[in-house]
Design a protein around this motif. Structure first.
Motif, PDB file in Angstrom:
ATOM      1  N   UNK A  55       0.739  -1.292   0.074  1.00 40.52           N
ATOM      2  CA  UNK A  55      -0.049   0.028  -0.054  1.00 40.52           C
ATOM      3  C   UNK A  55       0.744   1.144   0.021  1.00 40.52           C
ATOM      4  N   UNK A  56       2.014   1.073   0.725  1.00 39.99           N
ATOM      5  CA  UNK A  56       2.827   2.134   0.726  1.00 39.99           C
ATOM      6  C   UNK A  56       3.380   2.679  -0.689  1.00 39.99           C
ATOM      7  N   UNK A  90       2.315   6.545 -11.616  1.00 37.53           N
ATOM      8  CA  UNK A  90       2.159   5.046 -11.839  1.00 37.53           C
ATOM      9  C   UNK A  90       1.453   4.352 -11.234  1.00 37.53           C
ATOM     10  N   UNK A  91       0.428   3.647 -11.878  1.00 42.46           N
ATOM     11  CA  UNK A  91      -0.897   3.233 -11.127  1.00 42.46           C
ATOM     12  C   UNK A  91      -0.607   1.557 -10.931  1.00 42.46           C
ATOM     13  N   UNK A  92      -0.885   1.094  -9.638  1.00 43.16           N
ATOM     14  CA  UNK A  92      -1.060  -0.337  -9.279  1.00 43.16           C
ATOM     15  C   UNK A  92      -2.527  -0.616  -8.896  1.00 43.16           C
ATOM     16  N   UNK A  93      -2.694  -1.793  -9.243  1.00 43.47           N
ATOM     17  CA  UNK A  93      -4.012  -2.101  -8.772  1.00 43.47           C
ATOM     18  C   UNK A  93      -4.069  -2.251  -7.236  1.00 43.47           C
ATOM     19  N   UNK A  94      -5.535  -2.312  -6.518  1.00 36.93           N
ATOM     20  CA  UNK A  94      -5.585  -2.435  -5.276  1.00 36.93           C
ATOM     21  C   UNK A  94      -4.636  -3.567  -4.826  1.00 36.93           C
ATOM     22  N   UNK A  95      -4.341  -3.474  -3.529  1.00 38.00           N
ATOM     23  CA  UNK A  95      -3.240  -4.453  -2.713  1.00 38.00           C
ATOM     24  C   UNK A  95      -3.919  -5.794  -2.823  1.00 38.00           C
ATOM     25  N   UNK A  96      -5.093  -6.001  -2.645  1.00 35.22           N
ATOM     26  CA  UNK A  96      -5.587  -7.477  -2.539  1.00 35.22           C
ATOM     27  C   UNK A  96      -5.713  -8.041  -3.863  1.00 35.22           C
ATOM     28  N   UNK A  97      -5.503  -7.395  -4.872  1.00 33.05           N
ATOM     29  CA  UNK A  97      -5.604  -8.212  -6.167  1.00 33.05           C
ATOM     30  C   UNK A  97      -4.255  -7.896  -7.051  1.00 33.05           C
ATOM     31  N   UNK A  98      -3.243  -7.503  -6.337  1.00 32.26           N
ATOM     32  CA  UNK A  98      -1.897  -7.145  -6.926  1.00 32.26           C
ATOM     33  C   UNK A  98      -1.111  -8.438  -7.175  1.00 32.26           C
TER      34      UNK A  98
END
Length: 738
Positions: free
Chosen positions: A507-508, A518-526
């Motif tokens: 998350x950090x 730069x985009x990442x998906x939500x932590x639970x689905x990463x």
């Protein structure tokens, strides 16, 4: 371990790693034996919490909160245990050492341990030293302690730079019989104070010598005294630099006589009972300076795909369980590589001799053959014990040059089509790698070049070639095949595991990358493939180095464990190191297990509990080696830059803090500090949310990844530290570092 919760334990709950009080309350309230498995079930912990839980349990055992209750089981302790690790913090009025528990989370101040003087002939305990002490409670918050053993299993040592007393030193005016020989600056960056070397205790060391010293009893105020017990060499000699890390970290580098004798008595392996691979043109591909060749590869077309063979040195034939060689290999855990030397796991008679797959010499091997489909899928893996004869000792540069159309005479002498088959199989394997979505970090490595006299001639980035990637993919395929073979036969195995990053770290990372666009998906689905997609998006840009470093910091460290939790970075369900038994003890254990699994040796293979214990031990030695190699490179960098004080260089910001800016120099890869005192006069604010350091009265600001032109201001070779300045900013007055 039991497969059910202890009697009376409430149903499992989720919510992440518990704090120390929650963990203590759970263990105190449960009946039955409590271990890591029961704790993980209770708090709903996943593999990403394993390392943190183990560290918490270790710390709580050290500080007396928990006490052992059998193998890897715990109970709550109501007072300090009978023996534990304590750290010396000072001395009492009589000069006897005072210590505290290494960790303390109880109410109020930690208990005080009054240590008895050391036995005659042993060096006195010095501040900062840790010992296992036998404790006796003498009152509330008060204990007496007697040293059972020093944690290092040897008297405390200080590695540092000895400087003779300069004429302007205040001590130089004291009477000759009280005048010290000089001072010692510790190599440890955490050490704030120097040591004094009394007259007659300098071992005739000259000025500017790197030495090892041991503390002496202190009879009064002032700097702590120490005696020089070993001279490593002059600071200006680059060949002494690696020995600083060896001495500081306690890396074993002298083999016991019995282990050397066993290695010297080794002989070649007869082909009887082995698969004869001597007609197969297996080749080794290594660095130009390598001397231990433990893997060889071959590939040939097979239908639309390829049939590949990976042959590995048969170290298990020479290093038998329980022998002096085996004990020393386990103690070392792995070889340690420095620019000027190697501290090998096995004596040279084996590591560079009978175990090394030298060209045109018969060598025993364990091998695996397998089919590689066009999409990279592997099948029909078969393990065996063979005898081989390497057709060529190749370097990465040779192979790459031949691939690019410029083969030398060695490459031209190889069988026609061999290079095409090797690269063809590699291309197939990379298809599978991309389909899995692995994490392909591109982290620059530094190559230190030394002249014949040991002087540093250059420090430059190490270029990663396709030939490196080829060998890497072949080794991964062999390691996966080894893990699958042992799983299929239900043989315990020491897996190479890499737990997914902890959710809070991800998350950090996600927030930081978001500030960079730069985009990442939500932590639970990463997944690892999401991180790799970000790396691809910044490849060959100014942000690439920073993003690679940020993603690396978010990762858990890989380790060895009999629990098959998978490898997050490689996106593999099962992975075991098999391909480097000359330099890694884990690979030797995998060989032994495979020999049992395939019926080539009777066994039995080590059990789960034994593997867990050795896995933790060699994980520690691996991290010790990585620390030694990293710190040595920092000292080489500082030594090289020390001769270039005042030189301007290009770099980029790697991270920011309240006390300065860390800059990586582009030419050498060295990390250096631009302190706040080197910035223009202003009020500076460090904004952790936006990852910036900006001035109040000007538009000047710094952020990670930003290019900077800097000047080399100071370099401390013994500590591996470099201070920078901005070329156009006048320096402010500040205390200069030693």
């Amino acid at each position: 371990m039991p497969d059910r919760l202890p009697t009376g334990t409430p149903p499992a709950r989720t919510g992440g790693l518990p704090d120390r009080e929650q963990l203590r309350a759970f263990i105190e309230g449960a009946t039955g034996r409590i271990g890591k498995r029961e704790i993980s079930r209770e708090f709903g912990l996943g593999p990403e919490h394993k390392a943190a839980l183990r560290e918490m349990l270790r710390d709580m055992a050290l500080d007396g909160t928990l006490a052992p209750a059998g193998a890897r089981r715990f109970r709550v302790s109501d007072r300090l245990p009978e023996s534990m690790v304590v750290q010396v913090t000072g001395t009492d009025a009589d000069g006897d050492p005072i210590a505290k528990p290494v960790q303390w989370d109880g109410e109020g101040p930690p208990p005080t341990v009054f240590m008895h003087p050391e036995l005659r002939g042993r060096a006195a305990l010095a501040p900062g030293e840790r010992v296992v002490a036998r404790l006796r409670r003498v009152g509330p918050g008060r204990y007496e302690g007697r040293t059972l053993r020093r944690v290092s299993d040897a008297p405390i040592q200080i590695v540092g730079l000895f400087r003779t007393l300069p004429p302007d030193d205040p001590a130089a005016s004291t009477p000759a019989r009280f005048r010290p020989a000089g001072r010692l600056t510790p190599a440890d960056r955490r050490a704030k104070a120097e040591w004094v070397i009394p007259a007659g205790e300098d071992d005739d060391a000259p000025d500017n010598e790197i030495v090892i010293a041991t503390p002496l009893p202190q009879s009064g105020p002032g700097l702590h005294p120490a005696r020089i017990i070993e001279r490593l060499g002059p600071q200006g000699d680059a060949r002494t630099i690696s020995m600083v890390s060896v001495a500081m970290l306690g890396i074993p580098h002298v083999f016991p006589t019995e282990a050397l004798a066993q290695a010297k008595s080794a002989r070649g392996i007869a082909p009887a009972g082995r698969t004869d691979l001597r007609e197969m043109p297996l080749v080794t591909i290594d660095g130009a300076d390598a001397r231990d060749f433990d893997d060889a590869i071959y590939a040939e077309p097979d239908g639309e795909g390829f049939r590949i063979t990976i042959a590995i040195a048969d170290v298990a034939w020479y290093v038998r369980p329980g022998t002096a060689l085996d004990r020393e290999a386990r103690l070392r855990g792995n070889s340690v590589y420095f620019p000027d030397r190697v501290i090998p796991m096995l004596p040279e008679d084996l590591s560079n001799g009978w175990c090394s797959l030298r060209p045109d010499e018969d060598r025993g091997c364990l091998f695996v053959t397998m089919n590689v489909a066009p999409d990279g899928a592997t099948s029909n893996a078969r393990f065996g014990r063979g005898i081989m004869r390497s057709a060529g000792r190749l370097t990465y540069e040779q192979v790459q040059a031949a691939r690019d159309g410029a083969p030398d005479t060695t490459m031209q002498a190889l069988p026609p089509g061999l290079l095409d088959s090797l690269f063809g199989a590699w291309t197939c394997l990379t298809h599978a790698r991309r389909a899995r979505g692995t994490l392909d970090l591109d982290l620059p490595e530094r190559l230190v070049r030394l002249g014949d006299g040991g002087e540093i001639t250059a420090i430059a980035p190490r270029i990663r070639l396709d030939s490196h990637r080829l060998v890497e993919e072949f080794m991964i395929a062999a390691n996966v095949a080894a893990a699958r073979c042992l799983e299929a036969r239900h043989i315990p195995c020491l897996y190479r595991i890499h737990a997914p990053p902890a959710p809070e770290r991800l998350e950090s990372l996600r927030r930081t990358l978001d500030l960079m666009g730069l985009k990442l998906p939500p932590v639970g689905s990463l997944r690892a493939t999401d991180l790799d997609r970000v790396l691809d998006s910044v490849r060959d840009t100014d942000q690439a180095g920073l993003v690679n470093e940020l993603i690396l910091r978010a990762q858990n460290q890989a380790e060895y464990s009999p629990e098959p939790i998978g490898h997050f970075g490689l996106s593999l369900a099962a992975y075991a190191h098999f391909t480097s038994p000359i330099r890694r003890y884990a690979d030797l254990l995998t060989h032994r297990a495979l020999l049992v699994a395939t019926g080539l040796e009777p066994g039995p293979a080590p059990g789960h509990e034994a593997l867990e214990e050795v896995g933790e031990a060699i994980t520690r030695t691996e991290r010790r080696a990585a620390q030694a190699e990293r710190e040595t490179l920092e000292r080489y960098g500082a030594t090289w830059l020390g001769a270039r004080i005042g030189t301007e260089m290009d770099g980029h910001v790697s991270s920011l803090s309240r006390f300065g800016i860390f800059v990586v120099l582009d030419a050498t890869g060295t990390s250096a500090l631009l302190p706040m005192s080197a910035l223009p006069e202003d009020q500076w604010h460090h904004d952790e949310k936006t990852q910036t350091l900006h001035a109040r009265d000007t538009t000047m600001a710094f952020r990670p990844g930003q290019a900077l032109r800097v000047r080399i201001e100071e370099a401390c070779a013994i500590r591996g530290t470099v201070l920078l300045a901005l070329p156009d900013v006048a320096p402010r007055l500040r205390k200069r570092r030693p």
